[in-house]
Design a protein around this motif. Structure first.
Motif, mmCIF file in Angstrom:
data_model
loop_
_atom_site.group_PDB
_atom_site.id
_atom_site.type_symbol
_atom_site.label_atom_id
_atom_site.label_comp_id
_atom_site.label_asym_id
_atom_site.label_seq_id
_atom_site.Cartn_x
_atom_site.Cartn_y
_atom_site.Cartn_z
ATOM 1 N N LEU A 228 27.629 -7.955 -39.599
ATOM 2 C CA LEU A 228 28.489 -7.764 -40.867
ATOM 3 C C LEU A 228 29.627 -7.107 -41.577
ATOM 4 C CD1 LEU A 228 24.442 -8.728 -42.087
ATOM 5 C CD2 LEU A 228 26.420 -10.107 -41.738
ATOM 6 N N TYR B 252 33.065 -2.843 -46.347
ATOM 7 C CA TYR B 252 31.992 -2.248 -45.730
ATOM 8 C C TYR B 252 31.843 -3.186 -44.338
ATOM 9 C CZ TYR B 252 31.113 -0.656 -50.760
ATOM 10 O OH TYR B 252 31.352 -0.619 -51.414
ATOM 11 N N ARG C 48 28.328 -12.200 -33.810
ATOM 12 C CA ARG C 48 27.023 -11.851 -33.486
ATOM 13 C C ARG C 48 27.942 -11.361 -32.023
ATOM 14 N NH1 ARG C 48 26.080 -15.212 -36.768
ATOM 15 N NH2 ARG C 48 23.578 -15.550 -38.043
ATOM 16 N N PHE D 204 28.325 -10.313 -48.498
ATOM 17 C CA PHE D 204 28.158 -10.408 -47.091
ATOM 18 C C PHE D 204 29.278 -11.359 -46.630
ATOM 19 C CE2 PHE D 204 25.685 -7.014 -46.264
ATOM 20 C CZ PHE D 204 25.266 -6.296 -46.797
ATOM 21 N N GLY D 205 30.009 -11.652 -45.787
ATOM 22 C CA GLY D 205 30.318 -12.439 -44.738
ATOM 23 C C GLY D 205 29.645 -13.293 -43.883
ATOM 24 N N PRO D 206 29.878 -14.551 -42.973
ATOM 25 C CA PRO D 206 28.698 -15.147 -42.197
ATOM 26 C C PRO D 206 27.789 -13.890 -41.401
ATOM 27 C CG PRO D 206 30.500 -16.102 -41.967
ATOM 28 C CD PRO D 206 30.856 -14.716 -43.068
ATOM 29 N N GLN E 21 22.953 -5.044 -37.398
ATOM 30 C CA GLN E 21 22.183 -5.625 -37.818
ATOM 31 C C GLN E 21 21.553 -6.535 -36.626
ATOM 32 O OE1 GLN E 21 21.152 -8.796 -40.873
ATOM 33 N NE2 GLN E 21 19.308 -8.649 -41.266
ATOM 34 N N PHE F 276 24.425 0.844 -42.018
ATOM 35 C CA PHE F 276 25.717 0.987 -42.555
ATOM 36 C C PHE F 276 26.095 2.034 -41.306
ATOM 37 C CE2 PHE F 276 28.965 1.993 -44.934
ATOM 38 C CZ PHE F 276 29.753 4.042 -44.427
ATOM 39 N N GLY G 79 15.672 -8.551 -36.146
ATOM 40 C CA GLY G 79 14.482 -7.549 -37.239
ATOM 41 C C GLY G 79 13.898 -6.502 -37.844
ATOM 42 N N GLN G 80 15.865 -5.979 -38.382
ATOM 43 C CA GLN G 80 15.682 -5.194 -39.408
ATOM 44 C C GLN G 80 16.680 -5.778 -40.149
ATOM 45 O OE1 GLN G 80 14.749 -2.309 -38.695
ATOM 46 N NE2 GLN G 80 12.990 -3.009 -36.512
ATOM 47 N N GLY G 81 16.450 -4.941 -40.943
ATOM 48 C CA GLY G 81 18.035 -4.767 -42.235
ATOM 49 C C GLY G 81 19.024 -4.451 -41.546
ATOM 50 N N PRO G 82 20.593 -4.428 -42.078
ATOM 51 C CA PRO G 82 21.879 -3.973 -41.949
ATOM 52 C C PRO G 82 21.851 -2.236 -41.646
ATOM 53 C CG PRO G 82 21.848 -5.943 -43.179
ATOM 54 C CD PRO G 82 20.325 -5.191 -43.500
ATOM 55 N N TYR H 66 28.732 -3.821 -41.370
ATOM 56 C CA TYR H 66 26.797 -2.933 -40.975
ATOM 57 C C TYR H 66 26.518 -3.881 -39.843
ATOM 58 C CZ TYR H 66 26.373 -2.250 -46.210
ATOM 59 O OH TYR H 66 26.491 -1.603 -47.439
#
Lengths: 111, 115
Positions: free
Chosen positions: B91, B33, B111, B106-108, B37, B45, B40-43, B35
């Protein structure tokens, strides 16, 4: 309305107290519910998952699910400063291949 | 065993450029998957692979975004003509076989900063 709602916080509790994190979801087809912990600048890591109504305990963590109310919660007993992080609630259904995340609640545990 | 790895960890690019982000899932995991992010938000999809095929790409925001997984393991997320709004943490996650009840690891993250 977002599919998964969380109070963004910050939630501050003293060390040793119980931290209560709440989450509501709108998709009644949701079957699986997850709590992830995310430290600042890091990726989410799974804390707990729950599929059935009721409580599920794992060490200091208890997840609670009420599908009728579309409500999930996470209780952290004996909170430690190392628990300070953002806690993400996520839902998934059998029909969807992705998880739907809330925005997260930032928890601070003060020594 | 090794977890999900992502490269690069950070990427700075200029508006209009092309970028590729790589994900190496946990060995043996068939589901992968992507994602995104934002602060201040969630991941959020983006896309799901089952093996080599994109089983669900409904989260890709527009046709500038594309992802491949040619051999059913490593995946690359490709962003064309980057825009400042693409700046986020990307992510990658994998799970053993896919499906709503499986845990995703999840991976790291990468950015991405678009100037």
């Amino acid at each position: 309305q977002k599919e998964v709602e969380q109070n963004s916080g910050p939630l501050s509790v003293p060390e040793g107290a119980i931290a209560s994190l709440n989450c509501t979801y709108s998709d009644r087809g949701s079957q699986s519910f997850f709590w992830y912990r995310q430290y600042s600048g890091k990726s989410p890591e799974l804390i707990m998952f729950i599929y059935s109504n009721g409580d599920k305990e794992d060490g200091r963590f208890t997840a609670q699910l009420n599908k009728a109310s579309q409500y999930v919660s996470l209780l952290i007993r004996d909170s430690q400063p190392s628990d300070s992080a953002t806690y993400l609630c996520a839902t998934a259904s059998y029909n969807n291949n992705d998880m739907r995340f809330g925005a997260g609640t930032r928890l601070t545990v003060k020594p | 065993g090794a977890g999900v790895s992502q490269t690069p960890s950070n990427k700075v690019t200029e508006k209009g450029k092309y970028v590729e982000l790589r994900c190496d899932p946990i060995s043996g995991h068939t589901a992968l998957y992507w994602y995104r992010q934002s602060l201040g938000q969630g991941p959020e999809f983006l896309i799901y692979f089952q093996g080599t095929g994109a089983a669900d790409d409904s989260g890709l925001p527009n046709d500038r975004f594309f992802a491949v997984r040619p051999e059913g393991s490593v995946s690359t997320l490709k962003i064309q003509r980057t825009e400042r709004g693409d700046s986020a943490v990307y992510l990658c996650a994998s799970s053993q076989t896919g499906g709503g009840q499986e845990t995703q690891y999840f991976g790291p993250g990468t950015r991405l900063l678009v100037l």
